[in-house]
Structure formats: C-alpha cells, structure tokens
Design a protein around this motif. Structure first.
Motif, short mmCIF file in Angstrom:
data_model
loop_
_atom_site.label_atom_id
_atom_site.label_comp_id
_atom_site.label_asym_id
_atom_site.label_seq_id
_atom_site.Cartn_x
_atom_site.Cartn_y
_atom_site.Cartn_z
N LEU A 75 0.83 -1.19 0.00
CA LEU A 75 0.00 0.00 0.00
C LEU A 75 0.87 1.25 0.00
CD1 LEU A 75 -2.97 0.33 -0.10
CD2 LEU A 75 -3.06 0.41 2.39
N ARG A 76 1.97 1.19 0.74
CA ARG A 76 2.84 2.36 0.79
C ARG A 76 3.48 2.64 -0.56
NH1 ARG A 76 6.93 2.10 5.25
NH2 ARG A 76 5.96 0.31 6.25
N TYR A 77 3.88 1.58 -1.23
CA TYR A 77 4.46 1.80 -2.57
C TYR A 77 3.40 2.25 -3.56
CZ TYR A 77 9.15 0.34 -1.49
OH TYR A 77 10.41 0.30 -1.00
N MET A 78 2.23 1.69 -3.42
CA MET A 78 1.16 2.04 -4.35
C MET A 78 0.79 3.52 -4.26
SD MET A 78 -1.14 -1.33 -3.73
CE MET A 78 -2.71 -0.59 -4.01
N THR A 79 0.79 4.04 -3.02
CA THR A 79 0.35 5.42 -2.84
C THR A 79 1.51 6.40 -2.88
OG1 THR A 79 0.47 5.06 -0.47
CG2 THR A 79 -1.68 4.82 -1.49
N GLY A 80 2.74 5.90 -2.96
CA GLY A 80 3.87 6.81 -3.02
C GLY A 80 4.34 7.25 -1.66
N ASN A 81 4.05 6.49 -0.64
CA ASN A 81 4.48 6.83 0.70
C ASN A 81 5.55 5.90 1.21
OD1 ASN A 81 2.80 9.04 1.10
ND2 ASN A 81 1.05 7.69 1.52
N GLU A 82 6.30 5.29 0.27
CA GLU A 82 7.22 4.26 0.71
C GLU A 82 8.35 4.82 1.62
OE1 GLU A 82 6.64 5.10 -2.41
OE2 GLU A 82 8.44 5.17 -3.66
N LEU A 83 8.63 6.13 1.48
CA LEU A 83 9.75 6.67 2.24
C LEU A 83 9.33 7.07 3.65
CD1 LEU A 83 11.40 8.71 -0.61
CD2 LEU A 83 11.89 6.39 0.19
#
Ligand SMILES: Nc1ncnc2c1ncn2[C@@H]1O[C@H](COP(=O)(O)OP(=O)(O)OP(=O)(O)O)[C@@H](O)[C@H]1O
Ligand SMILES: Nc1ncnc2c1ncn2[C@@H]1O[C@H](COP(=O)(O)OP(=O)(O)OP(=O)(O)O)[C@@H](O)[C@H]1O
Ligand SMILES: [Mg+2]
Ligand SMILES: [Mg+2]
Lengths: 501, 362, 303, 362
Positions: A491-499
């Motif tokens: 989910l974090r990668y999908m929404t661009g919040n991986e960092l």
C-alpha cells in the motif's frame, strides 16, 4: 425493543418473470445502524436495496419506516422518504458535467423554471469536498476514471440529505486510497445518526465498519447477527450453507523454468511508460496498484488492442507484433478483461455462443461449424470450471455474476494458451465462486501456463502471486517476491508513501 | 444432454411468424370472393395463379434485400442506401447486357449478369462499410449520404433515365429464358408461372441461413451486434465484420436488382426509390432487432411474405363482410393498413416474448 | 342481391394517388362506367389499383394481379414504359385488353394509347412561350423529376422547338430539376430566377410549382411563363398575370375515354386502325380560364 | 473558479459550424458571378434578395423541424414520421382555414391556425411517443409505421388531394397579412422580403435553446439520452420524458407545416414527403448524435442552413475556376453533392472532436 426498529421489512417477495429474487424476507434495522447485507451472488441483496430505493416494486410485503407503512413506487418516492442508494452498476450520463450528474433530477431552480447554474456548482463543490475528491465540477463525466465515477455516485447518494443510504458494493471498483476516504465519510454519516445499509462481498470491510449483519441465501432470509458476536467462518457458512476449507489455495512454489513472456520498454503515451518484466512458465505474476495506475492498459496492450504502444514483447522466444490481436492469440496470449459486462460477454447471446467466440476455429472446417463437437467442448469446459446453468443455450444475462465470470474464464482456458492475463477476476463475486476461480487460476499455473494477475484486492494478489509488481501512475515502482510482500508495504508503494515511516 | 436444442429455441420466433402467415392466409381465403377465371370458379386469393405470380414472385427481391438488411441489422447497423444500391445494380446489369446481341448465349450472358450485378452491389456495400468503419460515423448517416450519392450517380450516368436504351433490348437468354422464364408445361402450364425469382430467393435464403447459423463468420456477426467491445476482446476483427455485413448486404441488393432487371427486362433511375424502408420493415417484422444481435434469414423471408400478403389482400379485398358490418377496403387505405401491420407485428412479437418468462440459473 | 346483368371489370392504374389530375381521371372512369354501362346494358366495375406513390414496379404488380383475377380491360398510365412492357404483354397473353393513357408503352402489345403526345406538348409550350416573348429573350426550363420519361420527353420537345427561335437563348445550365412536390418546385423556380435575373421566360414541363398559391415571387408579367396542366390553383396564376399560357390536358377524359375505348373493344370487338389517339391540348389563357375552371367542378368537385 | 465555462464548451461545436457556414458563404461569394440587377452590379450570391428569399425563408420550416428532430435525437430516439406529420398539419390548417371567409379577422384566424396546426402535430407526436413507451418498440419502427399511417390518412381524407378545395381560398389575414407578408416598405422595399417564416424560426430556436439548456425539462432530455438507466435511478420519469420529446417534435413539425401552408397558401397530400431524411440530416450535420445525449437547437438551425446553402450553391455555380482547372458544375450532380456534404460534415466534426485530446482528470 420493537420500538427501536427504524426500518422494518415484512415478508417481502419479489419475482422477475419466473425467477424468485426474494422470498418472504423480513428484516429490522435500527436507527443509526450500519447494517451489512451479505450473501452469494444472486442472493437478492441488490434487489432488496432496489426495492427500498423505489427502482423495483415488491410483489408483496410491506415496508415500515419509523412506524409508518410507506409505499415506494418510484425513485422519487424513495427520495421523499429520505432513502437514497449507491448503485452497484455505475450509471451516469457521460456527456454531462459532474455538477449536472450530481444534481440530476433535483436541479436547483430560479423562478421555478431556469436552472440555477451557480447554485448547482456550489452544491456540487460542497459535495465533492465532503467525499474528498479534488475535481472541477464542470468536468465532463466521461473524463473520469472508474474510481472517480464511483466516488461521484457516492456523492450523489449523500446529496439528497437522506436519512437512509444504501451502499451496494461501493468498494468493488475503488482502490485502497478511495476506500479510506469512503470509510471516513461513512464514519461521519454514522455520527449524524444516518442509517446505512451496506452490501459487500468483502469480509474485512464489514467487520471494520458495520455493527450488524444480515445474511441472505437464494432469496431467503437466513439470520441477523451483531458483528461482535460472529466470526468470518460462521458468516461464510451461513451464506453458502457449507463450510469452506480454506479461503485461498496454498500456492505451490514450483521451480522456475523457462521464461515464457518477456516485456521490454513497453510504453503507451498517457497510459504507462517503460514497462519491462519477465514471466516464467507456471508462475503467477501479480500487479498491484491504485485504480488508474495503468495495469489494465498494460494487459490490453499485450493482448494487442492498443494502437499507440511501443516497445518489445517476446513470447516463448517469438517477437510479438504489437497492436495485433490475431498475432497475440496465435502466440497463445489471452486476456480475461476487467469489465465482464462491457468487454467479456455479449449478454444477450447464449452461454455457448459466448464461450465459442474466440474458439470457433477449433470446431470449424473451412468456416463451417461442427455443432456436435462444439457442444462437446462447451460441456467439457463448463464442467471443468463448474458453470451452473440449466442449458448452455440460455442467455448469459440470466446467469449470476460468478457464473458469468466463469464463462469468460472458460472461453479463454479453452483457447489453448501459454499466457493468461486475468484482470480483476473476482470483482463483485461471492466467496464461493471466488474460491473456485482462485483454484482454477492456481491449477492452470501448475500446468505450466504463465499467469499475469491484476487485482485491486490486495489479499488476492498477495496470496496467489509468486512475485508482485507494484505500479503507480503508469510506472513500475517496485517488485516483491512472495515472501517479502505484505499489505502494508504494498500500500505504501502504491500510494507513493514508501519513504515515510 | 448432448442434443443441440438451440435450433428449436431460435426457431421459436419463426414458428410465431409462420402462425401469423397462416392466420393471414386463412383470413384472406375466407374474406375474398369466388371469381370466375379460365372457365372455373376459384377462390380469388387462394389459388396458385394468385399466390405465385402476385405474392411469391414479387416478394422475391424484397425478401432477398430483407435478408441482406438483416445481416447489417444483426451486426447492430442499419443501411438505408439499399434502395439506391438495388437501383444502380439493376441499371448496371441492363446497361451492360443491352449491348449484347438479343440471342447471345446463356453461358456467356448469365455469368456476366451475376458478375456485374453482384459486383456493383458488393462494391458499393464495401464503400458503405469502409466509410462506417473508417470515419466512425453512424451507419444511418453514412448510408443516408450514399443513398443520395448513388441515386445521383445513376441520374448522371444514365442519360436516357430508363434502360434498355432506344432500340436496344436484353438478351432473351437472360430474360425469357432465365429470370422471367414462363412455365408453359407441366401441371400448371395454364397458369404461366414464372418461378425463377422465387427459386433464387429460396436458394439465397438457405445459403444465408446456413451462413448465419452454421459458420464462424455468421457467429461473428451476432457477436459484434451483441456486444462490439466483447467481440473485440475475443480477438474478432470487428471492423472487418462490419465491412463484411455491408458487402453482403450489397451483394443481396445486387442480386435483387439483377432479378428485378431480368423480370421486367428493364430498369430506370428511380428503380428502388423508397425500398429501403419497406425492406427494413420486412427485416424487423421478421424478428431482427435494431439494437443488434438478433435476427434470422428465414425470419426476413417471412417478414417480407407477411408484408406482401397484406398488399395482396388490399388488392383483392373490396369489401369484407363481418356479418354485422361490412367494411369497404379501398386501395387508398393501403398505407394505413401497412403502417398498422408493421407496428402490430413488432408489438405482438414484443409482448409474446415478454410472456416467455426470463429464466435465471444460479 | 345481384341481378343477372353481365359484369365487366376494368382496372384503372394511374401513376400515383397524390396528383389531382389522376383523381379527375378516376372520376371520369367512374362516370363512364355508369353512363356507358347503361348504354351497353352491362355492369361496369372500375377497379382503381393506383399505387400511392409513383412506382412502375408496383404498377406492374397491379396489372398482373388484375389480369389474373379476370379483369376484362386495363387502362394504365405508365410510370416507366420499359418496365411495364413485359407485364402488359403478359396481361394481354392472359386475355385482358390493355390500353395506355397519359403515358404510353409503345413497344408493348397494348391495343391503344389515349393521351397527350409529350414531345408535341413540349413543342407547344415553347411555341406559346416564344409568342409571348416576341421571339427573343432568355429562357430556362423547369424540368421536374429527372427520372420521369414523359416529363423528359416534353423537355426534348421544348429544346427541339427552341431551335426555331434564334433570338431565344436557353441560359447556361438552364434546365432545373426538382422533386415533384409543389413546395420543392416553387422553391426551385424562385431560386433559379433570383440567381439568374436575365431569365425572362420559363418553359415548364409541368405545373407543380403552380399547385401552391403565390408561388412566383416576382411581379406579374415581368417574366413570361408557360406551363402544362390547368388545375384550379394554376388557373389563378393566369388571372393574376404571373402565367401567360397553360397547356391543359383533359385529364377527366383520360378516365372517361379509356373506359369508352375499352368497352368498345371488349363488347364490339372494334379494331383500331391507329392505336394512338392523341388528345388535343387545350390552350388556356386569361381569356378562357374562367370557362375552363368550370370543368373542374365536374371533374373533382363531385365526389 | 466559480465561473461557468460549460457554456463555452457546449458552444465549441457550434463555433465550428459557424466557421463552416462562413467558409461556404465566402466560397460562394467568390465563386459566383457579378450580375446586373435593378440597375446595379451585385454579387449573385451575397445579396439580401438572394439570401433571404432563397436561403433563410425556405430554410425556416426545415430548421424548425430539425430542432424538433434534435429533441428526439438527444433523448436517444429517432422520428421518421415528421415528414408526414408536417404534411398532415399543413393539410389540416388549410382544411380548417379555407372554410373561413377570405376577409376573416386576424384575431380569430391566427390563433385558430396555431391551435389547429400545433394541435395536430402534438397529437400525433403524442401517439408516437406513447407507442414507443407503451409498446417498448424501437422508435424507428414505430415512426416507420406512423409515417405510412399518417400519409394514408391524408390520402383518404383529402379526396381533392390538394387544398384549398375547389373555389376556396385561405383568409388573407393568415397568408398575405401574416406568414407571407411582404415588406414593401423600409430600406429593402425593393426586395419584397417575406421575413415572417424566418422570424418565427428564430423565435422558436431561441425558445428551444433556452428550454434545452436552462430548464430542468431540457436537461432531463440530455440525461435520458446520455444514460437512460442513470436518469431513471435519479428519479426522472423516463417514459414521460420520451413522450415529451415526441410531443415537442410534433409541435415543431406542426408549426413548420403551418408556416409552409401560410407561405404557399396551400398544401397537398404529397407535402413533406421525404422531408424526414433531410431534416434528420440537418440535425446530424448540426451536431446531434444518433446515440443520444448530444445536440443543440442552434446546431440544428446551422445544420439546416448549411444544407440550404449547398442547394443554393448548386444553382449558382456553373463553373469554378481553380486556376489550373475549371470544374463545370451541373445541376444533375446535386444529389451527389448533397450526399457527399452530409458525410463530409459529420466526418469533419468527428475528426475535429477526436483531435481535441481527451482530457482525463486524476
Ligand atoms: N431486472 C431483473 N430481471 C430479471 N431478474 C433479475 C433482475 N434483477 C435481479 N434479478 C435476479 O434476481 C436475483 C437476485 O439478484 P440480485 O442482483 O439482487 O443479487 P445480489 O445478491 O445483489 O448479487 P450480486 O452479489 O451478484 O450483486 C438474481 O437471480 C437475479 O438474476
Ligand atoms: N481510453 C483512454 N484514453 C486515454 N487515456 C486512458 C484511457 N483509458 C485509460 N487511460 C489512462 O490510462 C491510465 C491507466 O488506466 P488503467 O485503467 O489501466 O488503470 P488500472 O491500474 O488498471 O486501474 P483499474 O483498476 O481502474 O483498471 C489512467 O491514468 C487513464 O487516465
Ligand atoms: Mg448485487
Ligand atoms: Mg484495471
């Protein structure tokens, strides 16, 4: 206790022609409830909602709201009684603006005749804010994505200021991001003591937001329970009348063999960019992403129906000529498309005709059909994926969603393929059928076929895939192996919040 | 279990049409006078020398065109240029054949007639289909345009406006010895029947029914009409299917034009004007749905038959004695009766199919 | 109910049901049936089988249907001679007497034709127009439906006659076709006149435009007009001075004379020396228009 | 942020049509001769006494009917009976008014004319709509039937085939003093313009544009055509909207019939035959989509104008000098040119709108 019952449905029966959709259903719902309705495909959930919303009229039975028997003969009657509905099938006027679609049938007027455009825009903007959608309300509806469409549909239902809102599978075309906004909205509605009826096939959601659940089976009422007093397994048992052994099949980690599909630098302007990946025989490759991330477009491009695509696709060592379905089919690439009713099936034609469509060559010589052979093949594959229909000659529109989806699967499985791309294979499908479809996909992989699985349901992707590619805004952002992947990370990668975090 | 019942289901609608045909024929038989012809008292309607020359023969070209229209309608399209295509094929056939000697050999003349008429029809069908597919314009508009264009071409090229031109005539091997051949032998010699148009219609209908029902190309047409997008996602070349139905429709109109040319021995620049609507009416009465995905060749023939029977009835009936009242039928009423019949036929079909309960299997 | 009088059935097939001239023919035929029936002591039945819209194939079907249900005689105004020839021959073969009126099928086995000679009609239109224009000026031709052979024959007559008047010029591209409805005809002639103001004479192969009122939007007499037929609305234009001469066909007689000729043939077996019986056109102008108008009271007024 | 740009978006298409009109007019102005009339040299095309009497006036009834057809087309339907409704309204108007004295008062005559013509039109529109809704039959079929029925009724009831009947005439308060009133005063007295049909057309177009754009009834039509199911779910009475568009279309055809009757002072049983196709062509050229949901009243007027300009152009152009080659334009080509123009107009529209990139908002 009885005084607590805000909505009471008594002995509701509804038939369509010869089909009994609801049989003597009685239900009680309290004010402020978030009341879940569950059941297999065709159990009658949507029909019950539509009766409340004035779209269908019950054959018999009564509807009591707040102690009064009311007659709902049209959607307008429903509005007047404070009832609105978010429909399962998205329906909008594509050439009208968002604002107009939101105000359809309830335009603000000036002098009693002229539509007050300013007020219409103002109202629309407020609604969009409520559902946290940042779009210009003057935008034409046809320019929106599926998810945005669904959100507008939700806005439409809350626009009337109803006391009772029926949600019919609102999340089936939403991705996680929108689901979060929706749930926030639902929380707000609950705070306003608005009564919600919530239809969904997704167990987790029901447990997250609802306080009660009623189960229907084959048009009959089974039971109502408090969410706190029931388990998922119990619910499933009530729904299908038997136990389901395991939710997802246990994936057998087959040894990686030869590369069956190689995609290099595949791009299509405005849709996706620079996509490269490999797929091995017997492997299931999952694609995760938010709605609009470009997954379906990649699938369509590989299948040969995108005329702007550039790049290289190699299948089993042969270079594929792009935008050429015939060539894709010859090379054993098949696609179970995302929208079963729009792209998968001709609803008015029979099951057999739909099944045979891509397979006509298998039982025709010089173009002439061998109908006996056709019948044999149809029966064979229908029993393989266990399609339930009394005759292969009845129109597909008469079948439940799950069975329709199985026919789409069957028609492509029969097509002797090396690569099967399945796009949202279980959207809007009940648990029983879903498990069956998962099993079929898994078995196909075991026979050595390469499978690309696109799904917006993260558990589905995670549990079925051997590798998972995450996409965002048309680009590949990350690849996970089966072991690495979990819902939160994806989910974090999908929404661009991986960092973050 | 394995027996193919689809045939029966599909023909349920045709069965309904056959019942309608029988009802109309029974009614006309009872309502029409007994007349005295060739030394005998006979029923004015139900006799071979009314049915064949006044119903079956003149319905031939209409039925052939209705089958063609059905192809297009099944695919979800519509073609209102068929009247013009019919006209220009008939003109083309006459224009070419009139230059042959009157006694030219059948071996040469008949193949030539087929090549010219079907060629013209298919050519313009191809133009229609290509425009629909290439420009992505609604077929109603495209064929509205070509209807006018083709009529214009006929007017410009055929300066005599009516063919064969002055002092010319068609080879008898095409007319008297083929299309308008008179059966003055056999048991019905006295009736001088001209069966060839009817036979050609039957052959065409059988071929078309086979094509639609039992070949993959036919299946593809139903699929495109049923759901174009789904057909595309099944790997079907939708554009090509669409072009194909227009070509087939052109072929049908060309064949019909050739038969008409042979039967009347001539054609003119107005030939076929207004036919498009009658032909579409026949197709629709025969069960084709303008929404696509539905229709059969046999249905189209029966639709044309029903319309022709009604026209024949109007010609034959002068007064109908209902016991209590007598109704006088004048030719002037024909437009009213035919209009009512079209609506009634489709309405009955609609109502009867909504009674058949929709079954749902879970 | 029926007495024992012999019944003779006569089929009448005009071109269409919308043009009043054919209604006049129908009236004439019905009158003749009564009057001549008495004379011959037979019952004459007129079987009106005119298609609603102009369509030669429909006419052919009607001929065949009549012939096969025992019509003793058939009178037809051919929408297309070429197409009807074979059917007329067939009907004759089946034993019906067939004649043509108004529009002939010369190559067929019809035993008679009664009506106008369209070529001569065209010549007369031109001759009268030339006289009105003092043999000089510019003209245009209003030519109706390009597919109608009788109209186009009149156009040929006009063009042929025009050769005799060296000072009268047909304007460049000066033949104007139109769909044969009165409104379309009126629109066409007005547009043509505006766009070609040099036209000072119109030779009209028909009179459709004059079936409407006030169709000619120019000052009476400024442009000379000669047209065919003299229906009541057309006569108004003679009186207003917009039209100088009308070539009247006796359309009532198309019906009356046809029945007369057919009965003579059927009952008396008369053989004609010359199958072509030309109906003389009546030249109607301002002076005799009131008188000609009286005909119409009889032709269509009674019904 | 709050300004309503939807207006501009909607009129983008109309802007395109205006450009086409200007292009055609410019072309015709340059291509046509300079002629000498009433003592002056003028451009044969671009002068008030060509444009008003030969373009704007005769386009009036066509444009009014095209607007009516646009209503139906927006809702996703089609009506091919309008030619017949137009004819029967014109006949009805004349049939009633011819019985009044020629000098009857305008206060009585004109309201009566409106009541009769619009009443007839709306009545038959209502019949059409009710059949479509009640029998659930495709509107093409229903109106194919009523087209024939209405024409038949006209043929049967009007035995004279052409009205006013023998020795009768219409009240001048309806003809010379109203519809065909001649402006022989003012600056253009010499041109004897008859502006009333044009003025009625403009008033009707403005009313229709307001109705479609700015009232809820109008927007409901777009909604039904855009997505019938969505409209139904939003509480719109879809059946009633469908009946309404047919009634409005009938009203338009009735008004057009009345104007034609007043302008020509007569009507006959062939009046309006074949108009349906020209009218639908005008509506479609004006941007209405046969798939429903799209179309405007002003577009319909512009569509009718384009068709009328082309007809005018065919009469104007004798030869076009392109410098290198000279093309001779014969009137025989008119059907071809009009057919091509219809297809070209719609094709250009299609291409231009596919160039406007599809925006997607994320
Ligand atoms: N308009 C209709 N016409 C005929 N049958 C219908 C119609 N709508 C629903 N049905 C039938 O009624 C039954 C109940 O359908 P319904 O849509 O209520 O199921 P559901 O529980 O919402 O299923 P799903 O989970 O697939 O949405 C089904 O058998 C369905 O086929
Ligand atoms: N017809 C189209 N024309 C132009 N752009 C399009 C079109 N269809 C989709 N797109 C664009 O392609 C991108 C990817 O959409 P796609 O439907 O493939 O996403 P997805 O990840 O499969 O999501 P979904 O779950 O909605 O299927 C979107 O940003 C969209 O704007
Ligand atoms: Mg449902
Ligand atoms: Mg997708």
């Amino acid at each position: 206790m009885a005084t607590n019952n805000y909505i009471e449905l008594k002995n509701i029966t509804k038939t369509f022609g010869g089909v009994v959709a609801l049989k003597n259903v009685s239900l009680s719902i309290c004010k402020g409830d978030c009341f879940a309705l569950m059941g297999e495909n065709g159990a009658g959930k949507s029909t019950l909602g539509k009766i409340l919303a004035g779209i269908h009229k019950a054959d018999s039975g009564e509807t009591i709201i707040n102690g009064k028997i009311i007659q709902i003969n049209s959607p307008r009657d429903a509005f007047n009684n404070g009832i609105s509905m978010v429909h399962q099938e998205l329906s909008f006027c594509p050439d009208l603006s968002i604002a107009e679609n939101l105000m359809l049938g309830k335009y603000p007027l000036r002098w009693g005749i002229k539509i007050d455009n300013e007020k219409m825009l103002l109202n629309a903007e407020q609604l969009l804010k409520q559902i946290e959608l940042d779009i210009n309300p003057n935008e034409l509806m046809k320019n929106l994505s599926t998810a945005q469409n669904q959100m507008i549909q939700i806005a439409n239902a809350i626009a009337t200021g109803s006391d009772i809102i029926i949600f019919d599978e609102p999340t089936s075309s939403l991705s996680e991001k929108e689901v979060v906004s929706l749930f926030k909205l639902i929380k707000k509605l609950k705070e306003q003591n608005i009564t919600l009826i919530y239809v969904s096939h997704r167990m987790d959601e029901i447990f997250e937001i609802c306080n009660k659940v009623a189960v229907l089976r084959d048009g009959e009422y089974v039971d109502t329970c408090k969410i706190s007093e029931v388990t998922k397994a119990q619910l499933i048992e009530k729904m299908i009348g038997r136990k389901i052994e395991e939710y997802f099949p246990s994936y057998l980690d087959t040894v990686k063999t030869d590369v069956i599909l190689k995609v290099e630098n595949l791009s299509s302007k405005g849709k996706f960019e620079d996509i490269s990946f490999e797929l091995h025989a017997g492997e299931i490759l999952g694609f995760a992403g938010l709605v609009g991330a470009g997954r379906s477009e990649i699938a369509v491009a590989i299948f040969g129906l995108d005329n702007n695509v550039t790049g290289n696709v190699t299948i089993d060592g042969n270079k594929l000529s792009l935008n050429n379905v015939d060539n894709s089919l010859e090379n054993g690439i098949v696609l179970v498309p995302e929208d079963r009713k729009l792209q998968g099936l001709a609803l008015g034609l029979s099951c057999k005709e739909n099944f045979s469509l891509p397979n006509l060559n298998q039982f025709s010589k010089l173009g002439v059909l061998n109908k006996g052979l056709e019948q044999e093949i149809v029966n064979n594959y229908f029993s393989k994926v266990s399609v339930k229909t009394d005759s292969v000659d009845s129109a597909v529109e008469n079948l439940s969603g799950g069975n329709q989806q199985k026919i789409v699967l069957a028609k492509w499985i029969a097509h002797n393929s090396k690569l099967l791309i399945v796009d949202e294979p279980t959207r809007g499908i009940d648990i029983g059928s879903k498990t069956a479809i998962h099993n079929i996909i898994d078995e196909l992989a075991q026979t050595g076929m390469g499978i690309v699985l696109i799904s917006s349901e993260l558990p589905e992707v995670i549990n079925l895939s051997s590798r998972i590619i995450v996409m965002r805004n048309g680009k590949m952002v990350k690849e996970f192996t089966r072991g690495e992947a979990n819902q939160d990370l994806l989910l974090r990668y999908m929404t661009g919040n991986e960092l973050n975090n | 279990m394995r027996f193919d019942f689809s045939f029966i289901k599909k023909s349920r609608q045709e069965t309904g049409l056959v019942v309608v045909v029988i009802l109309i024929m029974t009614f006309l038989t009872f309502a029409s006078d007994t007349i005295f012809v060739s030394g005998e008292y006979v029923n004015n309607f139900f006799r071979i020398d009314n049915l064949i020359p006044n119903v079956f023969t003149p319905m031939s070209w209409m039925a052939i065109m209705a089958i063609g229209a059905t192809f297009v309608i099944i695919s979800g399209g519509i073609d209102i240029s068929i009247g013009s295509v019919f006209g220009i094929s008939a003109l083309g056939t006459v224009a070419v054949l009139q230059n042959l000697p009157e006694t030219a050999s059948a071996w040469y003349v008949i193949p030539l007639a087929f090549v010219v008429a079907l060629g013209i029809g298919m050519f313009f069908g191809f133009i229609n289909g290509s425009l629909v597919v290439g420009l992505k314009i609604h077929p109603f508009i495209v064929t509205l345009g070509t209807m006018s264009i083709l009529r214009g071409i006929a007017l410009v090229t055929i300066t005599e406006k009516s063919l064969p031109g002055f002092g010319k005539t068609l080879p008898t091997s095409f007319t008297q010895n083929f299309i308008s051949h008179e059966m003055n032998y056999g048991p019905f010699a006295w009736a001088k029947l001209q069966p060839i148009p009817m036979i050609l219609m039957l052959l065409f209908a059988i071929a078309a029914a086979f094509y639609l029902n039992s070949t993959k190309w036919g299946r593809e047409i139903y699929a495109v009409g049923g759901n174009e997008e789904a057909a595309r996602f099944s790997g079907i070349n939708v554009n090509w299917v669409k072009i194909r139905v227009f070509v087939l429709n052109g072929l049908a109109a060309g064949l019909a034009g050739m038969i008409s040319a042979g039967y009347y021995g001539s054609a003119n620049t107005a030939t076929g004007e207004g036919y498009e609507l009658t032909v579409i009416a026949a197709a629709v009465v025969g069960g084709a749905s303008l929404l696509g995905g539905k229709g059969t060749a046999i249905g189209a023939v029966l639709g044309a038959l029903i319309i022709k029977l009604i026209e024949n009835g109007i010609d034959i009936l002068k007064e109908i004695d209902f016991g209590i009242i007598t109704v006088y039928v004048s030719k002037e009423y024909s437009k009213i009766i035919i209009g009512l019949a079209i609506i009634a036929a489709v309405a009955v079909d609609r109502l009867s199919s909504s009674f058949k309960s929709r079954k749902k299997v879970v | 109910k029926k007495d024992n009088k012999k019944t003779i059935s006569i089929g009448l097939i005009a071109k269409n049901q919308t043009n009043p001239v054919f209604q006049a023919a129908y009236t004439g035929a019905k009158d003749a049936a009564i009057e001549l029936g008495k004379k011959y002591g037979v019952e004459v039945k007129i079987n009106w089988q005119t298609p609603t819209d102009e369509n030669p194939q429909k006419q052919a079907e009607a001929i065949e249907q009549l012939a096969r249900s025992g019509a003793a005689g058939i009178a037809v105004s051919c929408s297309d001679a070429n197409i009807l020839t074979s059917t007329i021959d067939k009907a004759v073969g089946l034993g019906s007497e067939v004649m043509c009126f108004d529009s002939d099928a010369p190559k067929s086995k019809r035993f008679a034709y009664f009506g106008t000679d369209d070529f001569i009609c065209g010549q007369m239109v031109m001759k009268n127009l030339a006289a009105q224009m003092n043999n000089k000026g510019n003209i245009a031709i209003l030519a109706g439906n390009q597919s109608a052979p009788n109209i186009q024959n009149r156009v040929k007559g006009i063009l042929e006659e025009l050769k005799n008047y060296p000072d009268i010029k047909l304007i460049n591209n000066g033949i104007f076709y139109h769909a044969e409805t009165p409104e379309q005809a009126a629109e066409t002639i007005n547009r043509a006149q505006t766009l070609n103001p040099t036209i000072n004479g119109w030779a009209c192969a028909g009179g459709w435009h004059l079936f409407t009122k006030n169709a000619l939007k120019w000052d009476a007499g400024k442009v000379k007009v000669v047209a065919v037929d003299a229906l009541p609305p057309e006569l108004d234009y003679l009186e207003s001075g917009h039209v100088q001469v009308l070539m009247a066909q006796n359309c009532y007689n198309w019906g009356y004379k046809s029945v007369e000729i057919l009965l003579d043939r059927i009952i008396n077996k008369t053989k004609l020396d010359n199958p072509i019986i030309i109906d003389q056109l009546t030249v109607v102008d301002k002076n005799n228009s009131a008188e000609f108008r009286k005909n119409w009271a009889k032709w269509i007024g009674s019904n």
